[in-house]
Design a protein around this motif. Sequence first.
Motif, short mmCIF file in Angstrom:
data_model
loop_
_atom_site.label_atom_id
_atom_site.label_comp_id
_atom_site.label_asym_id
_atom_site.label_seq_id
_atom_site.Cartn_x
_atom_site.Cartn_y
_atom_site.Cartn_z
N ASN A 104 1.20 10.53 -7.17
CA ASN A 104 0.97 11.93 -6.79
C ASN A 104 2.28 12.66 -6.46
N LEU A 105 3.30 12.40 -7.25
CA LEU A 105 4.64 12.97 -6.97
C LEU A 105 4.72 14.37 -7.57
N PHE A 106 4.13 15.32 -6.89
CA PHE A 106 3.98 16.65 -7.48
C PHE A 106 5.21 17.55 -7.29
N ALA A 107 6.11 17.15 -6.41
CA ALA A 107 7.27 18.03 -6.13
C ALA A 107 8.56 17.34 -6.52
N ASN A 108 9.25 17.91 -7.49
CA ASN A 108 10.53 17.35 -7.95
C ASN A 108 11.65 18.29 -7.49
N LEU A 109 12.48 17.75 -6.60
CA LEU A 109 13.59 18.54 -6.04
C LEU A 109 14.86 18.16 -6.76
N ARG A 110 15.49 19.14 -7.39
CA ARG A 110 16.73 18.87 -8.13
C ARG A 110 17.84 19.79 -7.63
N PRO A 111 18.66 19.32 -6.71
CA PRO A 111 19.75 20.16 -6.22
C PRO A 111 20.86 20.27 -7.26
N ALA A 112 21.25 21.49 -7.58
CA ALA A 112 22.36 21.70 -8.53
C ALA A 112 23.50 22.36 -7.75
N ILE A 113 24.52 21.57 -7.50
CA ILE A 113 25.63 22.02 -6.65
C ILE A 113 26.93 21.90 -7.45
#
Length: 361
Positions: A104-113
């Motif tokens: 149930n991994l519905f949120a994918n956080l991808r920090p672009a720095i």
Amino acid sequence: MELKITCIPGDGIGPEIVREARKVLDSVAKSYGHRIQYTDILMGGASIDVHGIPLTEEAVETAKAADAVLMGSIGGDTTTSPWYKLPPNLRPEAGLLAIRKALNLFANLRPAILYEELAKACPLREEISAQGFDMLIMRELTGGLYFGDRKTIEENGIRKATDTLVYDENEIRRIAIKGFDIAKKRSKKVTSVDKANVLDSSRLWRSVVEEVAKNYPDVTLEHMLVDNCAMQLVKDPAQFDVILTENMFGDILSDEASMVTGSIGMLASASLNDTKFGLYEPSHGSAPDIAGKDIANPIATVLSAAMMLRFTFDLDKEADAVEAAVKHVLKEGYRTADIMSEGCKKVSCTQMGNLLVERIG
Ligand SMILES: NC(=O)C1=CN([C@@H]2O[C@H](COP(=O)(O)OP(=O)(O)OC[C@H]3O[C@@H](n4cnc5c(N)ncnc54)[C@H](O)[C@@H]3O)[C@@H](O)[C@H]2O)C=CC1
Ligand SMILES: CC(C)CC(=O)C(=O)O
Ligand SMILES: [Mg+2]
């Protein structure tokens, strides 16, 4: 503290980058007095070769039993690998989609720095790269086009293929809430990206996001069409704080954003549900073109492991130490091939891992 981590090395460069991230985690654990218990599972092509399917139920159960999962990447060369002669539901990517759904991994956080030290590796004009940027792409991960019904048929001698993009309001609401919660702790701006001038699913997306926004009066919401967003990411990336978007748009936009940070080898990610559990993986794929050469950039995976320390284990000091080691090594001029620029020292995947371990130690 005892950290129970399931590892999925996967395919291509996956085993190389996971090996380096584990070295870094071991070094942090040693410095701060933690114990890590690892269990490896197979997924993707590696699982097909052994079990004939890209993900077994036992593998899912092992992943569920851990506190967190650290993943490399799965898949092969989609034009030449024999895995792509199998029916679509038996190919490597089916394993990845299945584990995301099962957990149930519905949120994918991808920090672009854009790290200051990598300004020279950024392909944008100097006046833009000099400003730097720090954005978070929040991608919905268990709905939309990648999970809708699909079929290929032949009608009157004409081949026809269909993919379905479906979202219900609950799926949109839960990712929007996560996006606004995170924006509240950052610079308080959400850019919701859709294609509401054409798609019904995007019109629903926009209206649910607006409903959620009413509960966050201190967060500014703007809407942007996805084609414009693709352009704005290279024109003026510093305008973005949190980009909130659906599955496929987020997939494509995050690869684009990664390149303005210097390389996709820098882009970490966390895939989360509503608990402290998470699956942490770089945003890139298995890079078959460079697999086995020890030249991949392990930093995206190392920074994903730092996200795991911070989010799943609440080990902020340890996560800070990993991120500081990455900055330190970049400041010293060490670069893997993908972020190499003039005057810097080129290192292999293994050497980059060793340098990070030394800086932590
Ligand atoms: N989460 C996952 O496991 C993902 C798997 N894939 C799968 O990966 C396979 C290859 O897909 P591609 O489209 O080639 O995308 P890719 O992300 O694997 O590679 C694209 C380009 O970026 C380079 N690259 C990627 N990661 C790198 C790193 N850490 N260091 C240096 N260079 C790096 C590659 O050498 C290649 O030139 C396919 O089977 C695809 O389905 C693709 C994306 C995500
Ligand atoms: C199987 C794909 C959806 C993987 C991918 O490209 C990603 O998660 O970024
Ligand atoms: Mg992708």
